[in-house]
Design a protein around this motif. Structure first.
Motif, PDB file in Angstrom:
ATOM      1  N   SER A   1      26.416 -12.476 -14.368  1.00 38.43           N
ATOM      2  CA  SER A   1      25.860 -12.447 -12.979  1.00 38.43           C
ATOM      3  C   SER A   1      26.625 -11.417 -12.238  1.00 38.43           C
ATOM      4  CB  SER A   1      25.625 -13.874 -12.700  1.00 38.43           C
ATOM      5  OG  SER A   1      26.895 -14.303 -11.885  1.00 38.43           O
TER       6      SER A   1
ATOM      7  N   GLU B   1      35.344 -12.887 -11.743  1.00 40.35           N
ATOM      8  CA  GLU B   1      34.537 -12.972 -12.918  1.00 40.35           C
ATOM      9  C   GLU B   1      35.475 -12.901 -14.058  1.00 40.35           C
ATOM     10  OE1 GLU B   1      30.812 -12.769 -13.384  1.00 40.35           O
ATOM     11  OE2 GLU B   1      31.743 -12.859 -15.694  1.00 40.35           O
TER      12      GLU B   1
ATOM     13  N   TRP C   1      35.062 -19.066 -18.573  1.00 41.80           N
ATOM     14  CA  TRP C   1      35.785 -20.318 -18.313  1.00 41.80           C
ATOM     15  C   TRP C   1      36.728 -20.583 -19.233  1.00 41.80           C
ATOM     16  CZ3 TRP C   1      35.529 -22.578 -13.851  1.00 41.80           C
ATOM     17  CH2 TRP C   1      34.291 -22.293 -12.963  1.00 41.80           C
TER      18      TRP C   1
ATOM     19  N   LEU D   1      34.911 -24.944  -5.176  1.00 39.51           N
ATOM     20  CA  LEU D   1      33.452 -25.549  -4.683  1.00 39.51           C
ATOM     21  C   LEU D   1      33.549 -27.048  -5.010  1.00 39.51           C
ATOM     22  CD1 LEU D   1      31.186 -22.850  -6.004  1.00 39.51           C
ATOM     23  CD2 LEU D   1      31.382 -23.439  -3.672  1.00 39.51           C
TER      24      LEU D   1
ATOM     25  N   ARG E   1      30.715 -25.992 -13.114  1.00 35.59           N
ATOM     26  CA  ARG E   1      31.002 -24.501 -13.979  1.00 35.59           C
ATOM     27  C   ARG E   1      29.753 -23.666 -13.391  1.00 35.59           C
ATOM     28  NH1 ARG E   1      33.764 -24.669 -19.438  1.00 35.59           N
ATOM     29  NH2 ARG E   1      35.692 -25.882 -18.810  1.00 35.59           N
TER      30      ARG E   1
HETATM   31  C1  LIG Z   1      34.325 -18.514 -14.733  1.00 36.24           C
HETATM   32  S1  LIG Z   1      33.225 -17.244 -13.904  1.00 36.24           S
HETATM   33  C2  LIG Z   1      32.059 -17.398 -15.030  1.00 36.24           C
HETATM   34  C3  LIG Z   1      31.035 -16.180 -14.594  1.00 36.24           C
HETATM   35  C4  LIG Z   1      29.930 -15.908 -15.471  1.00 36.24           C
HETATM   36  N1  LIG Z   1      30.434 -15.186 -16.609  1.00 36.24           N
HETATM   37  C5  LIG Z   1      28.810 -15.162 -14.732  1.00 36.24           C
HETATM   38  O1  LIG Z   1      27.847 -14.657 -15.240  1.00 36.24           O
HETATM   39  O2  LIG Z   1      28.767 -15.055 -13.753  1.00 36.24           O
HETATM   40  C6  LIG Z   1      32.708 -18.012 -12.527  1.00 36.24           C
HETATM   41  C7  LIG Z   1      33.440 -17.837 -11.074  1.00 36.24           C
HETATM   42  O3  LIG Z   1      32.777 -18.295 -10.108  1.00 36.24           O
HETATM   43  C8  LIG Z   1      33.459 -19.082  -9.144  1.00 36.24           C
HETATM   44  N2  LIG Z   1      33.407 -20.425  -9.428  1.00 36.24           N
HETATM   45  C9  LIG Z   1      32.180 -21.109 -10.239  1.00 36.24           C
HETATM   46  N3  LIG Z   1      32.295 -22.423 -10.084  1.00 36.24           N
HETATM   47  C10 LIG Z   1      33.558 -22.807  -9.314  1.00 36.24           C
HETATM   48  C11 LIG Z   1      33.889 -24.059  -8.702  1.00 36.24           C
HETATM   49  N4  LIG Z   1      33.475 -25.181  -9.140  1.00 36.24           N
HETATM   50  N5  LIG Z   1      35.078 -23.937  -8.017  1.00 36.24           N
HETATM   51  C12 LIG Z   1      35.518 -22.605  -7.727  1.00 36.24           C
HETATM   52  N6  LIG Z   1      35.034 -21.382  -8.148  1.00 36.24           N
HETATM   53  C13 LIG Z   1      33.968 -21.405  -8.901  1.00 36.24           C
HETATM   54  C14 LIG Z   1      34.796 -18.747  -9.733  1.00 36.24           C
HETATM   55  O4  LIG Z   1      35.162 -17.597  -8.983  1.00 36.24           O
HETATM   56  C15 LIG Z   1      34.682 -18.491 -11.192  1.00 36.24           C
HETATM   57  O5  LIG Z   1      35.822 -17.553 -11.693  1.00 36.24           O
END
Ligand SMILES: C[S@@+](CC[C@H](N)C(=O)[O-])C[C@H]1O[C@@H](n2cnc3c(N)ncnc32)[C@H](O)[C@@H]1O
Length: 312
Positions: A62, A111, A114, A133, A149
């Motif tokens: 995304s 980005e 996980w 979050l 997530r």
């Molecule tokens: C791990 S990446 C995965 C991205 C995924 N591949 C995509 O298509 O967007 C998601 C990112 O969103 C943010 N994020 C998502 N959930 C979160 C949460 N519960 N707390 C903090 N940051 C979060 C963080 O910056 C995290 O690194």
């Protein structure tokens, strides 16, 4: 080969030469600035940024899609961000009191995968306002239904929604077919968070929500236990006088009797629960006479089921 600016396994000189979109660093810098200017022209009201570690499939990612749309700016390792950094490395949670920071400086995400968080040099990225979050559920196609997530666009949208900028959240998500479903799925909870003030109040609201969920889960489990009894066939046929309403009330239930029993359980062809260690107990449980049972054994092969109801 991936194109992310912060790809972790690339030699340093290669990383310096080539950034997102495969352009040289210099070209890319100009390109990104152009894109970013373009995104401002595309009217997104605040800065959006990400550190892209290029862990994900670009087609499903995304963050990369937002970049292609010219809505988000890529940051390099070593660069910090002044606005809210929505990050797994956050300390406090995003809260309505963050509105001013978001309005002035925007929001960013990391980005990455996980599964590869340990590869992310969190000490070299981030900023003063790194935030987690609170509990929310993903609506994206990869992690649908999974709490916490979120993907990048969901994380940015969640941040905006919590600080009360629902229009910004919707605008970002509207670029994804499933996107607005995220706001529907989390509607009630987002409204609760919006009514909070600081991080402590959001944490408190989250805790209460999780306790409520836990209670509902327990209730559902006990209800399922009661209704599972139907899977065990006609339990009233065992002939000890225990009736279904007694079982429902949980007193001396055959279900728990069977579950707690050390003896293996089988199910007959009609789904009646039977202990397998003795023909006698099978007869008693199914309510069939010994004669009938032997008849049955002679004429037909007995059919047994495992505890999941599979034919064995
Ligand atoms: C791990 S990446 C995965 C991205 C995924 N591949 C995509 O298509 O967007 C998601 C990112 O969103 C943010 N994020 C998502 N959930 C979160 C949460 N519960 N707390 C903090 N940051 C979060 C963080 O910056 C995290 O690194």
């Amino acid at each position: 080969m991936g194109k992310g600016k912060n790809k972790t396994h690339e030699p340093k000189n290669e990383r310096q030469q080539r950034g997102a979109n495969g352009h040289s660093a210099r070209q890319n810098h100009k390109h990104m600035e152009m894109k970013y200017d373009k995104s401002e022209k595309m009217k997104f009201p605040v800065k959006l940024a990400m550190w892209d570690f290029d862990h994900c499939d670009p087609k499903r990612c995304s963050g990369k899609k937002l970049e292609r749309l010219g809505l988000i700016k890529s940051l390099r390792v070593g660069q910090k961000f002044q606005g809210v950094v929505v990050s797994p490395n956050g300390q406090g949670v995003v809260c309505p009191n963050d509105l001013e920071i978001v309005e002035q400086h925007g929001a960013s995400v990391v980005e990455c995968s996980w599964a590869r968080l340990e590869e992310v040099p969190f000490n070299k990225i981030g900023g003063k306002y790194e935030r987690l979050l609170p509990y929310l559920v993903a609506a994206n196609q990869v992690n649908y239904g999974r709490p916490w997530r979120l993907n990048c666009v969901e994380a940015l949208a969640a941040c905006f929604a919590i600080v009360g900028k629902m229009d910004w959240a919707s605008e970002l998500l509207s670029h994804f077919s499933w996107g607005l479903g995220f706001l529907d799925l989390n509607k009630e909870l987002l409204e609760i968070y919006q009514r909070c003030t600081d991080a402590d109040s959001v944490k408190k609201a989250e805790k209460e929500w999780l306790e409520k969920l836990e209670m509902e889960t327990q209730e559902r489990k006990s209800h399922t236990k009661k209704t599972d009894i139907w899977m065990m066939g006609n339990i009233n046929r065992r002939g000890n006088g225990v009736q279904s309403d007694e079982l429902e009330s949980g007193e001396d239930s055959e279900q728990s009797g069977l579950e707690n029993s050390e003896q293996p359980i089988e199910y007959d062809a009609l789904g009646n629960a039977i202990h397998v260690d003795s023909v006698k107990s099978r007869i008693m449980l199914s309510g069939v006479s010994e004669d009938e049972e032997s008849d049955f054994e002679e004429n037909e092969k007995p059919v047994n089921y495992d505890s999941l109801g599979n034919l064995i």
